[in-house]
Design a protein around this motif. Structure first.
Motif, PDB file in Angstrom:
ATOM      1  N   ILE A 143     116.956 127.380  87.495  1.00  0.00           N
ATOM      2  CA  ILE A 143     118.237 126.518  87.445  1.00  0.00           C
ATOM      3  C   ILE A 143     118.266 125.940  88.598  1.00  0.00           C
ATOM      4  N   THR A 144     118.304 126.414  89.958  1.00  0.00           N
ATOM      5  CA  THR A 144     118.445 126.049  91.261  1.00  0.00           C
ATOM      6  C   THR A 144     117.385 125.094  91.370  1.00  0.00           C
ATOM      7  N   PHE A 145     116.184 125.308  91.324  1.00  0.00           N
ATOM      8  CA  PHE A 145     115.010 124.584  91.786  1.00  0.00           C
ATOM      9  C   PHE A 145     114.631 123.496  90.589  1.00  0.00           C
ATOM     10  N   GLY A 146     115.151 123.621  89.311  1.00  0.00           N
ATOM     11  CA  GLY A 146     114.801 122.645  88.400  1.00  0.00           C
ATOM     12  C   GLY A 146     113.524 122.765  87.872  1.00  0.00           C
ATOM     13  N   CYS A 147     113.060 123.977  87.788  1.00  0.00           N
ATOM     14  CA  CYS A 147     111.613 124.333  87.495  1.00  0.00           C
ATOM     15  C   CYS A 147     111.690 125.190  86.113  1.00  0.00           C
ATOM     16  N   CYS A 148     110.478 125.687  85.572  1.00  0.00           N
ATOM     17  CA  CYS A 148     110.481 126.293  84.620  1.00  0.00           C
ATOM     18  C   CYS A 148     109.071 127.217  84.434  1.00  0.00           C
ATOM     19  N   GLY A 149     109.386 128.655  84.512  1.00  0.00           N
ATOM     20  CA  GLY A 149     108.364 129.615  84.460  1.00  0.00           C
ATOM     21  C   GLY A 149     107.606 129.552  86.064  1.00  0.00           C
ATOM     22  N   VAL A 150     106.323 130.229  85.835  1.00  0.00           N
ATOM     23  CA  VAL A 150     105.585 130.355  87.105  1.00  0.00           C
ATOM     24  C   VAL A 150     104.702 129.043  87.113  1.00  0.00           C
ATOM     25  N   ASN A 151     104.130 128.742  86.227  1.00  0.00           N
ATOM     26  CA  ASN A 151     103.099 127.521  85.975  1.00  0.00           C
ATOM     27  C   ASN A 151     103.864 126.221  85.243  1.00  0.00           C
ATOM     28  N   GLY A 152     104.802 126.696  84.393  1.00  0.00           N
ATOM     29  CA  GLY A 152     105.322 125.698  83.695  1.00  0.00           C
ATOM     30  C   GLY A 152     105.756 126.095  82.438  1.00  0.00           C
ATOM     31  N   PRO A 153     106.380 125.352  81.358  1.00  0.00           N
ATOM     32  CA  PRO A 153     106.903 126.011  80.124  1.00  0.00           C
ATOM     33  C   PRO A 153     105.969 126.818  79.398  1.00  0.00           C
ATOM     34  N   GLU A 154     104.747 126.564  79.359  1.00  0.00           N
ATOM     35  CA  GLU A 154     103.666 127.279  78.594  1.00  0.00           C
ATOM     36  C   GLU A 154     103.735 128.921  79.051  1.00  0.00           C
ATOM     37  N   ASP A 155     104.432 129.141  80.197  1.00  0.00           N
ATOM     38  CA  ASP A 155     104.114 130.521  80.401  1.00  0.00           C
ATOM     39  C   ASP A 155     104.937 131.520  79.432  1.00  0.00           C
ATOM     40  N   PHE A 156     106.024 130.859  78.796  1.00  0.00           N
ATOM     41  CA  PHE A 156     106.737 131.584  77.638  1.00  0.00           C
ATOM     42  C   PHE A 156     106.278 131.898  76.516  1.00  0.00           C
ATOM     43  N   LYS A 157     104.905 131.257  76.182  1.00  0.00           N
ATOM     44  CA  LYS A 157     104.088 131.386  74.875  1.00  0.00           C
ATOM     45  C   LYS A 157     103.631 132.877  75.097  1.00  0.00           C
ATOM     46  N   TYR A 158     103.534 133.344  76.348  1.00  0.00           N
ATOM     47  CA  TYR A 158     102.832 134.561  76.422  1.00  0.00           C
ATOM     48  C   TYR A 158     104.009 135.691  76.891  1.00  0.00           C
ATOM     49  N   ALA A 159     105.274 135.318  76.857  1.00  0.00           N
ATOM     50  CA  ALA A 159     106.118 136.315  77.580  1.00  0.00           C
ATOM     51  C   ALA A 159     106.523 137.164  76.252  1.00  0.00           C
ATOM     52  N   SER A 160     106.048 138.560  76.132  1.00  0.00           N
ATOM     53  CA  SER A 160     106.087 139.230  74.941  1.00  0.00           C
ATOM     54  C   SER A 160     107.713 139.496  74.595  1.00  0.00           C
ATOM     55  N   VAL A 161     108.191 140.120  75.393  1.00  0.00           N
ATOM     56  CA  VAL A 161     109.628 140.305  75.328  1.00  0.00           C
ATOM     57  C   VAL A 161     110.461 139.273  74.898  1.00  0.00           C
ATOM     58  N   VAL A 210     107.053 124.199  92.832  1.00  0.00           N
ATOM     59  CA  VAL A 210     108.083 123.708  93.453  1.00  0.00           C
ATOM     60  C   VAL A 210     108.598 124.278  94.879  1.00  0.00           C
ATOM     61  N   ILE A 211     108.665 125.757  94.603  1.00  0.00           N
ATOM     62  CA  ILE A 211     109.093 126.702  95.647  1.00  0.00           C
ATOM     63  C   ILE A 211     108.227 126.383  96.947  1.00  0.00           C
TER      64      ILE A 211
END
Length: 246
Positions: A143-161, A210-211
């Motif tokens: 939220i602070t940096f206006g980013c998503c995941g480590v590499n981008g939104p596609e990271d959450f396709k593999y976020a099992s939990v 971003v960071i």
């Protein structure tokens, strides 16, 4: 002429040491906050031996800089030989500490790679579960940096939990959604469209890039300033010690 030079160098040393004193106080405050923060940031740091070591180094460096600035200010103003000798000693200690930190950073650089953070995110992230320290910290970062995941939104396709908890209904967590303004209190442009993965309503850049971009400029600037300040400090101490000895 020599007296004017020494007088100018003395006041320059005082000014630089005053800023070192303030910088040390800030580092010391940040280190203490990291270690005692009640919101759970300490648990994030403690989970990684490299990060907990970094927190202790931050405390130690803050304390050293705080004391160094104090000794430098007093030594420069009073032209006290004993204080200036202590100042030289602390300069040497800080140089050795920086050298050790650089060596450790090189040895453990694998623990701070993009792959390491991606693996941790996909393994432990739980979405909007703010009771989980790891997930809450990631949400704050995104939220602070206006980013998503480590590499981008596609990271959450593999976020099992995350996929399990959302029953595969959400493509990304709410923390990835664009806000106006981009802050925790900002209004979501469209929560529903964002969770479906619509590009216009989510932040697409990965947090790692971003960071890294945000801090890269400041790291080089801080390094250049540190070298410049150290050179002035050494020259100033040399002039003042000569004036005291002869």
């Amino acid at each position: 002429m020599e007296g004017d030079c020494l007088s100018c160098m003395k006041y320059l040393m005082f000014v630089f040491n005053f800023f070192i004193f303030l910088g040390g106080a800030c580092l010391l405050g940040i280190g203490i906050w990291v270690m005692v923060d009640p919101t759970g940031f300490r648990e994030i740091v403690a989970a990684n031996p490299l990060l907990i070591t970094g927190a202790y180094i931050l405390l130690a460096m803050g304390g050293l800089l705080f004391l160094l600035g104090f000794l430098g200010c007093c030594g420069a103003v009073r032209e006290n030989k004993c204080l200036l000798l202590f100042f030289f000693l602390f300069i040497l200690i800080i140089f050795l500490a920086e050298l050790s930190a650089a060596i450790l950073a090189f040895i453990f650089r694998g623990n701070l790679t993009r792959e390491f953070f991606t693996k941790e995110l996909t393994k432990h992230y739980q979405g909007s579960n703010d009771t989980d320290v790891f997930s809450a910290t990631w949400n704050s970062v995104m939220i602070t940096f206006g980013c998503c995941g480590v590499n981008g939104p596609e990271d959450f396709k593999y976020a099992s939990v995350f996929r399990l908890l959302t029953l595969d209904s959400d493509e990304v967590p709410e923390a990835c959604c664009r806000r106006e303004p981009q802050s925790r209190d900002g209004v979501l442009l469209s929560r529903e469209e964002c969770l479906l993965g619509r590009d216009l309503f989510l932040n697409k850049q990965g947090c790692y890039t971003v960071i890294l971009n945000a801090f890269e400029t400041y790291v080089y600037l801080a390094g250049a300033l540190a070298i410049g300040v150290l050179a002035i400090e050494v020259m100033g101490c040399h002039c003042l010690l000569r004036s005291l000895c002869f």
